[in-house]
Design a protein around this motif. Sequence first.
Motif, mmCIF file in Angstrom:
data_model
loop_
_atom_site.group_PDB
_atom_site.id
_atom_site.type_symbol
_atom_site.label_atom_id
_atom_site.label_comp_id
_atom_site.label_asym_id
_atom_site.label_seq_id
_atom_site.Cartn_x
_atom_site.Cartn_y
_atom_site.Cartn_z
ATOM 1 N N HIS A 75 7.664 -19.053 -19.671
ATOM 2 C CA HIS A 75 7.408 -20.249 -20.468
ATOM 3 C C HIS A 75 6.974 -19.789 -21.858
ATOM 4 O O HIS A 75 6.093 -18.952 -21.990
ATOM 5 C CB HIS A 75 6.321 -21.143 -19.837
ATOM 6 C CG HIS A 75 6.190 -22.456 -20.552
ATOM 7 N ND1 HIS A 75 5.330 -22.633 -21.611
ATOM 8 C CD2 HIS A 75 6.843 -23.628 -20.393
ATOM 9 C CE1 HIS A 75 5.463 -23.876 -22.064
ATOM 10 N NE2 HIS A 75 6.375 -24.495 -21.346
ATOM 11 N N PRO A 76 7.602 -20.342 -22.920
ATOM 12 C CA PRO A 76 7.319 -19.866 -24.284
ATOM 13 C C PRO A 76 5.879 -20.090 -24.738
ATOM 14 O O PRO A 76 5.432 -19.470 -25.701
ATOM 15 C CB PRO A 76 8.280 -20.688 -25.158
ATOM 16 C CG PRO A 76 9.331 -21.193 -24.220
ATOM 17 C CD PRO A 76 8.659 -21.378 -22.899
ATOM 18 N N GLY A 77 5.151 -20.956 -24.047
ATOM 19 C CA GLY A 77 3.772 -21.221 -24.442
ATOM 20 C C GLY A 77 2.769 -20.246 -23.838
ATOM 21 O O GLY A 77 1.588 -20.271 -24.190
ATOM 22 N N HIS A 103 4.356 -14.368 -22.796
ATOM 23 C CA HIS A 103 5.792 -14.446 -23.129
ATOM 24 C C HIS A 103 6.099 -13.408 -24.207
ATOM 25 O O HIS A 103 5.386 -13.322 -25.212
ATOM 26 C CB HIS A 103 6.137 -15.853 -23.631
ATOM 27 C CG HIS A 103 7.613 -16.090 -23.789
ATOM 28 N ND1 HIS A 103 8.346 -15.560 -24.825
ATOM 29 C CD2 HIS A 103 8.496 -16.783 -23.022
ATOM 30 C CE1 HIS A 103 9.619 -15.926 -24.697
ATOM 31 N NE2 HIS A 103 9.725 -16.670 -23.607
ATOM 32 N N ALA A 125 7.717 -18.154 -30.716
ATOM 33 C CA ALA A 125 7.672 -19.514 -30.153
ATOM 34 C C ALA A 125 6.657 -20.372 -30.904
ATOM 35 O O ALA A 125 6.915 -21.542 -31.208
ATOM 36 C CB ALA A 125 7.331 -19.457 -28.664
ATOM 37 N N GLY A 138 5.935 -25.398 -26.144
ATOM 38 C CA GLY A 138 6.819 -24.502 -25.395
ATOM 39 C C GLY A 138 7.953 -25.188 -24.657
ATOM 40 O O GLY A 138 8.885 -24.545 -24.200
#
Length: 390
Positions: free
Chosen positions: A286-288, A292, A298, A305
């Motif tokens: 998950h980009p948040g 990551h 991000a 995200g």
Amino acid sequence: MTQPYDLDTLAIRSGIHRTEFNEHAEALFLTSSYVFDNAQQAADRFQNKEPGYIYSRFTNPTVNAFQERLAVMEGGEYAIATASGMAAILTTMMGLLKAGDHIVVSQSIFGAAVQLFTNILSRFGIESTFVPLSDIDGWKRAIQSNTKLFYLETPSNPTMELVDIQALAEVSKNAQVYLVVDNCFCTPILQQPLSLGADIVIHSATKYIDGQGRVLGGAIVGSKALLKEGIYSFLRTAGPSLSAFNAWILLKGLETLKLRVEAQSQAALSLAQWLSEHPNVIRVHHPGLVSHPQFELAQRQQTHGGAVVSFEVKGGQEKAWRVIDSTQLISITGNLGDTKTTITHPATTTHGRISEESRVKAGITDGLIRVSVGLESLNDIKTDLSRGLD
Ligand SMILES: *Cc1c(COP(=O)(O)O)cnc(C)c1O
């Protein structure tokens, strides 16, 4: 309606052209054709001498309202709506390319798009080279004298890999190729690729823009000069047009897009953090998440995200299927972007027709599960996943 209004306002107020009845809500024009005052007017419309509606394969007032609103929200000049997200991709390619052309494509894109490029467009003499999404030098190296465009999704489905759109736009501009970004996962609420240098944004409106799993739809956003030529001509002639009814649903979906996407993204991040601590989970995408690999990018490129989380469980396909089959609340379905949380096993469904080699290259392992987080209580979602995970 563009300037001095914020995105929140534009999502609700733009694209409205009231009829003689002064209806408050957007009107739904269920009509296949339009009546002309006389033969002269019909002739003028057909010859493009006079603006106006002719036939709903070409244009429809409800479809236009959706196009106008989405274009404004993406910061684009113009939008063309299509029957589905895949129709948007096909229409873009048929509008911009010809036999003998070459395109560079991210290896981590939607499964059906891979099929379109490798099995269908190749039959018409359009060649594709697949490259790792985040590898800017890889994109550069793949350019040939006949390369016409770059195609990608960021974040990618289902492993949430990103590319620096601004950096790639510099490469595409230098090489004079179009940069086409599928913005389905982020929507204009989280990311606006045109402002980062992309030439065209593609949408599967089926996902977050509808947001309630009802209809199929798609869109292409960009400059009028680019869209009005080949792309619109293909749509008008070949007919992958959006129905007025679906356009009306999607138009209303845009009004609540921000609320939904932001709430679903928040919940997805919380779920990702919770999954990261689970002993039976090997990794979470998950980009948040601070973990990551492209967290910094991000943060810079997206406002959140996004609402999709994927995670790999110990024990491969057997255990992944057990987690999926143990759920009682979450829907087992390939769709995403819904207010209802959905769960899928990409390796045997959405990405099942891709060769094993490409799948492994894209990080879609047998233990990988994708969850598209909806608007139910996060506690209930966690409890549901715990049934199989524990
Ligand atoms: C679903 C999807 C598509 C295809 O859209 P349809 O509306 O199903 O045709 C394209 N790109 C992405 C990223 C998608 O998730």
